[in-house]
Design a protein around this motif. Structure first.
Motif, PDB file in Angstrom:
ATOM      1  N   ALA A  97       2.075   3.002  12.524  1.00 33.48           N
ATOM      2  CA  ALA A  97       0.616   2.860  12.696  1.00 33.48           C
ATOM      3  C   ALA A  97       0.113   1.627  11.949  1.00 33.48           C
ATOM      4  O   ALA A  97      -0.718   0.868  12.454  1.00 33.48           O
TER       5      ALA A  97
ATOM      6  N   THR B  29       0.844  -1.200   0.000  1.00 30.80           N
ATOM      7  CA  THR B  29       0.000   0.000   0.000  1.00 30.80           C
ATOM      8  C   THR B  29       0.877   1.246   0.000  1.00 30.80           C
ATOM      9  O   THR B  29       1.772   1.370   0.836  1.00 30.80           O
ATOM     10  N   CYS B  30       0.639   2.131  -0.961  1.00 35.44           N
ATOM     11  CA  CYS B  30       1.386   3.380  -1.068  1.00 35.44           C
ATOM     12  C   CYS B  30       0.408   4.525  -1.274  1.00 35.44           C
ATOM     13  O   CYS B  30      -0.741   4.302  -1.633  1.00 35.44           O
TER      14      CYS B  30
END
Ligand code: A2P
Length: 285
Positions: free
Chosen positions: A252, A168-169
């Motif tokens: 996170a 994920t980017c």
């Protein structure tokens, strides 16, 4: 270790001798992927052994202290992006304009030297996982780096029937390094020879973006919670009997995913106590 011997470069009598940089390695190539990301390769110390997925401290010499004239190295932990068998070492890095190290590191060129402390460590290693059938690699941003190593490591395909890599980017361009690497595996001579032609069919690649349009939008955590990721991939949600996982991203993300994996019934492992998943924080500076 290399270049540990202080070298006197014909220093005039009134000037202190110039010391060669300790643990220096030479940059062999650099590739810039976006204005925020680049990768580079350096020579490998002849005696350095590491396990695919581990990290080392790398860096540059800081500026001389105006009072003492002494220079201190600026070092950060970097996952080794190349596999254990590679004769060079590859790293994948973010560029932070004010970052003490990356503001300078982003300007390196072939022939330049960097410091590489030859003490590899880390938990994203096969030894820290119990045997399983499906291996998940969960990455955000430059957290892809250790998986760039493990995806080129024969043991990954020897030990598992299926490898799922999620990345994920924020933006689509940030997926390019990983996407190109995964595509190149099809032609990887060593893996085709050792594991067999078509080994790459074991890989399921699931890239997502959060702040720019792409084929799949959303955080992997949300896509898993809604079940969309599993439906897209055609696999069942993680099961402690069969699934193993490695996590590498921002703090996170690591914490959120860790909680989710605990929820699926997987247990966190370590080198000293192999279990069902392992976590490492991606370098940010
Ligand atoms: P988002 O854009 O929604 O914050 P960063 O570049 O800040 O390290 O983020 C890399 C990617 O990780 C971004 O796509 C970001 O999504 C995503 N991300 C950040 N925090 C979390 C989280 N807690 N769970 C899942 N994805 C996250």
């Amino acid at each position: 270790m290399t270049n540990m011997t202080p070298v006197t470069k014909g220093a005039p009598a009134d000037k202190p001798a110039v010391k060669a940089m300790p643990d220096a390695q030479t940059v062999t190539s650099v590739e810039h992927w976006t204005d925020r990301l680049f990768s580079f390769r350096v020579t490998r110390p002849a005696s350095l052994r590491f396990r695919s997925g581990e990290f080392v401290m790398i860096g540059l010499m800081g500026d001389a202290d105006p009072k003492t004239g002494k220079q201190k190295p600026i070092l950060r932990a970097y996952s080794i992006a190349s596999p254990a068998w590679d004769e060079e070492m590859e790293f994948y890095s973010i560029k932070v304009p004010d970052g003490p190290l990356t503001s300078r590191l982003q300007h390196i060129k072939p022939g330049d030297e960097i410091i590489l402390r030859p003490k590899p460590v880390g938990t994203l290693v096969h030894d820290a996982l119990l045997p399983g059938k499906r291996l998940w690699f969960f990455a955000t941003g430059t957290g892809f780096a250790p998986f760039a190593s493990l995806l080129r490591e024969p043991q990954t395909y020897e030990d598992y029937d299926e490898i799922v890599i999620t990345h994920t980017c924020r933006e689509a361009g940030e997926l390019t390094y990983g996407a190109k690497l995964i595509d190149s595996l099809k032609d990887d001579e060593l893996l085709n020879e050792v594991i067999g032609e078509g080994f790459w069919k074991k890989i399921k690649y699931y890239p997502t973006t959060t702040r720019e349009e792409s084929a799949k939008m959303g955080r992997i955590t949300d896509l898993m919670r809604s079940g969309e990721a599993f439906a897209d991939l055609g696999v069942e949600p993680l099961n402690p009997e069969t699934d193993r996982a490695m996590i590498c991203g921002n703090l996170a993300f690591n914490l959120e995913l860790k909680e989710m994996l605990d929820g699926y019934g997987l247990e966190e492992g370590a080198n000293s106590k192999p279990a069902q998943y392992v976590v490492e924080k991606a370098f940010l500076d």
